[in-house]
Design an enzyme around this catalytic site. Sequence first.
Site, PDB file in Angstrom:
ATOM      1  N   TYR A 232       0.905  -1.644   0.340  1.00 27.47           N
ATOM      2  CA  TYR A 232      -0.143  -0.108   0.287  1.00 27.47           C
ATOM      3  C   TYR A 232       1.017   1.364  -0.050  1.00 27.47           C
ATOM      4  CZ  TYR A 232      -4.888  -2.585   0.053  1.00 27.47           C
ATOM      5  OH  TYR A 232      -5.340  -2.898  -0.211  1.00 27.47           O
ATOM      6  N   HIS A 403      -6.104  -4.052   7.284  1.00 31.43           N
ATOM      7  CA  HIS A 403      -4.896  -4.676   6.025  1.00 31.43           C
ATOM      8  C   HIS A 403      -3.534  -5.280   7.183  1.00 31.43           C
ATOM      9  CE1 HIS A 403      -6.763  -3.683   2.337  1.00 31.43           C
ATOM     10  NE2 HIS A 403      -6.535  -2.489   2.452  1.00 31.43           N
TER      11      HIS A 403
END
Length: 723
Positions: A232, A403
Amino acid sequence: MSYQPLLLNFDEAAELRKELGKDSLLGHALARDIKQTDAYMAQVGIEVPGHGEGGGYEHNRHKQNYIHMDLAGRLFLITQESQYRDYIVDMLTAYATVYPTLESNVSRDSNPPGKLFHQTLNENMWMLYASCAYSCIYHTLEESQKRQIEDDLFKHMIEMFVVTYAHDFDIVHNHGLWAVAAVGICGYAINDQASVDKALYGLKLDKVSGGFLAQLDQLFSPDGYYMEGPYYHRFSLRPIYLFAEAIERRQPDLGIYEFNDSVIKTTSYAVFKTAFPDGTLPALNDSSKTISINDEGVIMATSVCYHRYEQTDTLLGMANHQQDVWVHASGKTLSDAVAAADNIKPFNWGSLFVTDGPNGEKGGVSILRHRDEQEDDDKADTMALIWFGQHGSDHQYHSALDHGHYDGLHLSVFNRGHEVLHDYGFGRWVNVEPKFGGRYIPENKSYCKQTVAHNAVTVNQKTQNNFNTALAESKFGEKHFFNADNEKLQGMSGRISGYYDGVNMQRSVILADLPEFEKPLILDIYRIQSEQENQYDLPVHYSGQIIRTDFDYQVESKLKPLGDDNGYQHLWRVGSGKMAHDSSSSLVSWLHDSSYYSLITSAQPDSEVIFARTGANDPDFNLRSEPAFIVRQSGKDHVFASVLETHGYFNESIEASVGARGLVESVTVLGHNDIGTVVELKTTTGNHYHFGISNQAEDQQQSQHSVEFNGEAYTWLGAFAQL
């Protein structure tokens, strides 16, 4: 002419025009983009699809439309060919014609939907790239065309993001970063400074509660690390650089590239520095196993860092590895430098510790690297990584922001061009609509996030922090020591406390380059403290074929899962063996590609090695079938001491095999207490190596350590040492 395109002004475009047809990184990038865009325009033409299945045809068509509009915009400026301009005009007009009347798409999770996509994140991306394309043709448009595109398309989208979904706009997170970048770039493109200000300073215009400056100020640690991990993190580089370039050109007085001690450079380098020697990024938290420094955002970052910050050999090495540059003025600077360089060495960021947390107070990532003197490519590099940062989620927001993985003290090792001890990564079917619509699969939670899916000790077959996100967010690891001053003997260590009730853990890794070994040894000392008797499992995830062991084992005639939950339900029990009572260690050796690897682990009378493979309780065949073995031991205070040895060579095509048996014969924990741990390695050549690890607090580590185990005294100076 006062209006200039956002990312590439007319003079820069003229300079890039000179690269057309050249045998250079920029020349190749231009040729690739021209070929790709011409083919897409000819094959697809103008199509605005409706709603469809997540990750399906409609989703991909909208995505490809914005990608090729962005490419066409820069190609129009560079080539001056009207076909690219006409394509953008026709595409934006087609979207403007239907957008005001479109119903919202159907959300597949708690992330709100857009009118084109299932989640606003994708809609942000569409508007950002479409706005960049629009700025490239703005000077060619009639006023009536501008009014239709701006009033019926872009202004509707801005209202959706800053009004309808205002509650998500100021989230300090990668989703929020895309939102502010999209609105800011669109605001610049349509001369809407009020929207730009909201994007820069947040809806309250306070520079703290939201906006791009708040994102840059709060999202990263002082070393630039992003809590969700490299996957990310590299995704965040695209909106950062696209918006920063637009800001620098429209509002240079903000000094965006110098903002917060040049945080844009710092956070880019944090991504660069975590990469494995082959360029892939380690899978920390939800991560793809295939993302690398060839990612679009990293290529942008490499070009801009070289152009705006510093022109280093390491960045040249990255560009040479990427064999690509951003089609941009910064890309030309880097392309020219690569073409002019006589000898570009492979990039090497060296050994380092990167902090996590907004103030660098929440653990981090430790990396040790070693490059063989006689070789000079990525296969010459050995790299070991320990992760012990904060949990990569924020439970305050919707599930799309969840996440984090539960694997404090995870270890990855890279050697001879491969990740040897590896992380599974995320469980997700990206843009494969029959497989859960491109979203995270159920097994991402039931296996991939679980501690057993990583190379970290589990206690009583449980997952750290009871698999509770809010609880995990309150915990973080801490650096115990890090020292890479001596290239021949480097060490790193991290600690976690209370991830399991009443259990503290310390993992120390030494990278030891010893004369009689082909490659540096990875010495892994995993110390566990508890007042209760527990079962300790050390999972080892590898690739390849088992070659031999030094213990007897039995292969199961009927497969059964290793457990009922915490990820164990997804592991088939393939075989197992128990150590003899007089065994001091266990050896498992395997072949991967052209190399042999042996892991030798200290043993005790009840030691067991379990061979496993992913795929149990997986009715939709979502999990990759991968091997692992688990070293199972029990106790209260306990130490696993392991050595990973790389050795030998195998070539099936010429039927060659040399060095199939390593030199390490046994590994023994001679003793451990609050002062230190001492480990002995014996080799088949008759040599004995002793290593001491400090278990004391950081302010006491550099003093002299003296311990006595089994009547033998051991003394060393510093956090660790070869005795």
